[in-house]
Design an enzyme around this catalytic site. Sequence first.
Site, short mmCIF file in Angstrom:
data_model
loop_
_atom_site.label_atom_id
_atom_site.label_comp_id
_atom_site.label_asym_id
_atom_site.label_seq_id
_atom_site.Cartn_x
_atom_site.Cartn_y
_atom_site.Cartn_z
N ASN A 13 -33.46 -65.39 68.47
CA ASN A 13 -32.89 -66.04 67.28
C ASN A 13 -31.45 -66.39 67.62
O ASN A 13 -30.58 -65.53 67.63
CB ASN A 13 -32.96 -65.06 66.10
N LYS A 72 -29.37 -68.15 66.04
CA LYS A 72 -28.50 -68.26 64.86
C LYS A 72 -27.64 -69.53 64.97
O LYS A 72 -28.09 -70.52 65.50
CB LYS A 72 -27.67 -66.98 64.69
N HIS A 75 -34.90 -64.16 56.91
CA HIS A 75 -33.96 -63.33 57.68
C HIS A 75 -32.94 -62.73 56.72
O HIS A 75 -32.57 -63.36 55.73
CB HIS A 75 -33.27 -64.19 58.74
N GLU A 89 -29.86 -62.47 56.84
CA GLU A 89 -28.67 -63.31 56.60
C GLU A 89 -28.97 -64.39 55.57
O GLU A 89 -28.12 -64.75 54.76
CB GLU A 89 -28.19 -63.90 57.94
N GLU A 127 -36.37 -55.59 60.55
CA GLU A 127 -34.98 -55.63 61.01
C GLU A 127 -34.11 -54.84 60.03
O GLU A 127 -33.68 -55.37 59.01
CB GLU A 127 -34.47 -57.08 61.06
N GLY A 186 -26.69 -56.99 64.77
CA GLY A 186 -25.39 -57.42 65.27
C GLY A 186 -24.34 -56.32 65.29
O GLY A 186 -23.16 -56.58 65.47
N SER A 231 -30.06 -55.30 67.28
CA SER A 231 -29.41 -54.81 68.50
C SER A 231 -30.39 -54.39 69.60
O SER A 231 -30.13 -53.45 70.34
CB SER A 231 -28.44 -53.65 68.18
P1 PGA Z 1 -29.13 -58.81 66.88
O1 PGA Z 1 -29.81 -59.76 65.76
O2 PGA Z 1 -30.11 -58.68 68.00
O3 PGA Z 1 -27.87 -59.53 67.26
O4 PGA Z 1 -28.86 -57.49 66.21
C1 PGA Z 1 -31.17 -59.66 65.47
C2 PGA Z 1 -31.52 -60.65 64.38
O5 PGA Z 1 -30.71 -60.86 63.47
O6 PGA Z 1 -32.61 -61.24 64.39
#
Ligand code: PGA
Length: 251
Positions: free
Chosen positions: A9, A11, A95, A97, A167, A173, A213
């Site tokens: 992803n 982003k 997601h 976000e 998640e 992140g 992560s």
């Molecule tokens: P990350 O993000 O691996 O940077 O923690 C995962 C995601 O948001 O899909």
Amino acid sequence: MRKKIIAGNWKMNKTVAEAVTLVQGIQAELAGCLDVEAVVCPPFTALKSVSDALADSQIKLGCQNMSDQDNGAYTGEISHTMLRELFVKYVILGHSERRSYYGETDKIVNRKVKKALANTLRPIVCVGETLEQREAGRTEQVVEEQVRGSLADITAAQFEDVVVAYEPVWAIGTGKTATTEQAQEVHAFIRSIIRDMVGEKAAKGLRIQYGGSMKPSNAKELLSQPDIDGGLIGGAALEARSFIDIVKAGM
Ligand code: PGA
């Protein structure tokens, strides 16, 4: 046997030129990869160029959102027809976000999931609790609500094209990964809800990714858990080497 699926992803990162460089780097090692399904989800502006770069590759193309409408006066939105035209196969929906910054509710996510499935796009449906919810002992309640809400009215047959991504919001992140036990526990729980919703066969076939992560150093252990069938990768998907190493950890 569920085939593992590792999706990057990206982003809101990468210009078109950067996206093509990244996908070429991934292609160099994974173009013929059949053991694990590898998916890249660039921003919309780079989809066409990445799609062209992926012609004849085993790597699949995904995107990060989609409208719940077919076409018309929806300023700023992208339709399933536009995505299919670029050979997009997967679409990340709900997601955290999008849920937290853009107000996407389970109802909205559910409409998008139905629209995707009706138009042969495979949804990657994200669920997960916040730190506050986990600390309050509400993880299962929150995840169950999101799973039942986002996947309402999906039939057992349709579930063959669905991927769920667990998640935990506190792990996205932040560099804080859920322990393998924490992740496995929630994955098994999600599978049990699906079993209750649509039956044993669909539950057994459903692929559930872990996200938050995930990186080369922890991927193998996470991916060896019985109910963890892949990863949704943010930060570590922005460099070819680390994404390739995570895909290899799933082989
Ligand atoms: P990350 O993000 O691996 O940077 O923690 C995962 C995601 O948001 O899909």
